[in-house]
Design an enzyme around this catalytic site. Structure first.
Site, mmCIF file in Angstrom:
data_model
loop_
_atom_site.group_PDB
_atom_site.id
_atom_site.type_symbol
_atom_site.label_atom_id
_atom_site.label_comp_id
_atom_site.label_asym_id
_atom_site.label_seq_id
_atom_site.Cartn_x
_atom_site.Cartn_y
_atom_site.Cartn_z
ATOM 1 N N CYS A 1 0.814 -1.223 0.000
ATOM 2 C CA CYS A 1 0.000 0.000 0.000
ATOM 3 C C CYS A 1 0.845 1.269 0.000
ATOM 4 O O CYS A 1 0.374 2.320 -0.425
ATOM 5 C CB CYS A 1 -0.931 0.023 1.217
ATOM 6 S SG CYS A 1 -2.076 -1.357 1.279
ATOM 7 N N HIS B 1 -9.091 3.051 -2.507
ATOM 8 C CA HIS B 1 -7.694 2.778 -2.137
ATOM 9 C C HIS B 1 -7.075 1.815 -3.141
ATOM 10 O O HIS B 1 -6.996 0.615 -2.884
ATOM 11 C CB HIS B 1 -7.662 2.203 -0.721
ATOM 12 C CG HIS B 1 -6.313 1.731 -0.264
ATOM 13 N ND1 HIS B 1 -5.130 2.301 -0.672
ATOM 14 C CD2 HIS B 1 -5.968 0.718 0.587
ATOM 15 C CE1 HIS B 1 -4.114 1.672 -0.087
ATOM 16 N NE2 HIS B 1 -4.596 0.701 0.663
ATOM 17 N N CYS C 1 -0.899 2.412 6.956
ATOM 18 C CA CYS C 1 -0.493 1.056 7.302
ATOM 19 C C CYS C 1 -0.115 0.328 6.017
ATOM 20 O O CYS C 1 -0.541 0.703 4.920
ATOM 21 C CB CYS C 1 -1.595 0.320 8.057
ATOM 22 S SG CYS C 1 -3.126 0.074 7.134
ATOM 23 N N GLY D 1 0.669 -3.619 4.233
ATOM 24 C CA GLY D 1 0.507 -5.056 4.336
ATOM 25 C C GLY D 1 1.768 -5.767 4.772
ATOM 26 O O GLY D 1 2.881 -5.339 4.486
#
Length: 416
Positions: free
Chosen positions: A109, A362, A393, A395
């Site tokens: 991300c 996202h 955050c 992954g």
């Protein structure tokens, strides 16, 4: 063996000062819903990147294309139309001079965020003057995890909990870890994100960042993606309360309090401060510092907390110095974990003033530059704010935070 003789003092490289790194401008495609009925079902990922590169150049004719020193583009799934070293291939497709190099990045991300920090390091050191950084994710063409082969030792050797491989399950784990983060709170936060996005869109604040994209459908012909597809106007906490919990029976994570599966691309110009001024480029914000941190993969949503603590400590700042926050909303519970840790109210007006990923979407590796672009816009409207941050955050148990300074900060009121 004798040691080599030292070089004469006058031939040694002088210590070089780190140069200022500035965020010039950012753009993005409208974000679409992944799948056969989404905007970009028959649009290539690399063509979306081409659109943002060309739009950056169109908006800034004062920048000669040959002055671009690097193109760094992130994608989480680097296969198909997101492969072939997409930073280089997209720059060629966009018509940049062949002398402009490019590369690809993967930090899930935080891909676009890492693209920015990577070229920022090169700019600070003097390797680049101007660079393009961004990201793309076509989750309709390439679902997260497509083609990967996780080593069986992750689970067999108890390196990670099996839930670490499913992002929605990691969000449920954050709920378990922090009982105060209830489903009622996450639904209320998600509804607020939708409402803030709706208000910002109606005020024309979102459209300023968007480059319309021509879309093609074999059945419906040509179309135009000119606005984000995922938002759900009129959302309330009550309307979210009854949604199913796909990651756990009687769980707390739903399609309403999490970002969806999306397609989209982002891009920005990053430059040395002196070069930007010499070329007449605008300066949206100045880089102060950044940090990435690792956490337990099964609770990856708490990653922004240690990343922010590390970034603040290295910058000599505290959370009280931060006047604006752009926090990626992969899951509402992850945002609330950050806010609760730092003693910030769930509905604090400084946090995601125009809503976030729960509303607009996202597309994984692209989202970091969306956060930065919006923070830059906020800075222009808030000269009373000196520092802001973008955080997300990541992954597999990470977090990333970038701290920025507002060039519009008004010192007339006696601020130092």
């Amino acid at each position: 063996m004798a040691a080599p003789a030292s070089a004469p003092a006058d031939s040694r490289s002088a210590a070089r000062a780190v140069r200022d790194v500035v965020f010039v401008d950012g753009v993005r495609t409208p974000f679409g819903k992944a799948g056969k009925k989404g905007y970009y079902a028959e649009t290539r990922a690399d063509d979306m990147v081409v659109k943002v590169i060309r739009e950056l150049l169109r908006r800034h004719p004062e920048l000669p294309p040959e002055r671009i020193d690097e193109v760094a583009i992130a994608a989480t799934t680097q296969i198909g139309d997101q492969g072939l070293t997409i930073g280089r291939s997209a720059s060629l497709l966009a018509g940049l001079p062949q002398s402009v190099p490019g590369f690809a990045i993967d930090r899930m991300c935080a891909g676009a965020m890492t693209a920015v920090t990577s070229v920022a390091g090169g700019i600070g050191f003097g390797a680049y003057d101007v660079a393009i950084a961004g990201g793309v994710e076509h989750m309709g063409n390439h679902p997260m995890g497509e083609g990967v082969d996780p080593n069986p030792r992750y689970v067999a050797d108890n390196i990670v909990d099996p839930s670490a491989l499913v992002m929605g399950s990691t969000a449920e784990n954050v709920h378990d870890r922090y009982p105060s983060l209830t489903k009622e709170r996450t639904d209320a936060y998600a509804a607020l994100s939708q409402q803030r996005y709706e208000q910002a869109a109606l005020a024309g604040k979102i459209s300023a960042d968007l480059v319309p994209v021509s879309t093609r459908s074999a059945e419906q012909g040509w179309g135009l993606a000119a606005a984000d597809e995922p938002p759900r106007p009129g959302t309330t906490a009550d309307s979210l309360s009854g949604l199913k919990t796909p990651f756990r029976p009687h769980g707390r994570v739903t399609p309403g309090n999490a970002a969806g599966l999306n397609d989209g691309a982002t891009g920005c110009l990053v430059a040395d401060g002196d070069t930007a001024r010499a070329l007449g480029l605008p300066i949206g914000m100045k880089l102060v510092g950044y940090s990435f941190a690792g956490v337990e993969p099964e609770v990856m949503g708490v990653g922004p907390v240690p990343a922010t603590e590390k970034a603040l400590q290295r910058a000599g700042l505290s959370i009280d110095d931060i006047g604006l926050f752009e926090i990626n909303e992969a899951f509402a519970v992850q945002v609330l974990a950050f806010l609760e840790h730092f003693g910030i109210a769930d509905d604090d007006a400084r946090v995601n003033p125009w809503g976030g990923a729960i509303a607009c979407g996202h597309p994984l590796a692209s989202s970091g530059v969306r956060l930065m672009t919006q923070l830059s816009r906020h800075f222009a409207e808030h000269p009373e704010v000196r520092y802001g941050l973008t955080t997300m955050c990541i992954g597999f148990g990470m977090g990333g935070t970038v701290i920025w300074e507002n060039p519009n900060f008004d010192t007339a009121g006696g601020a130092e």
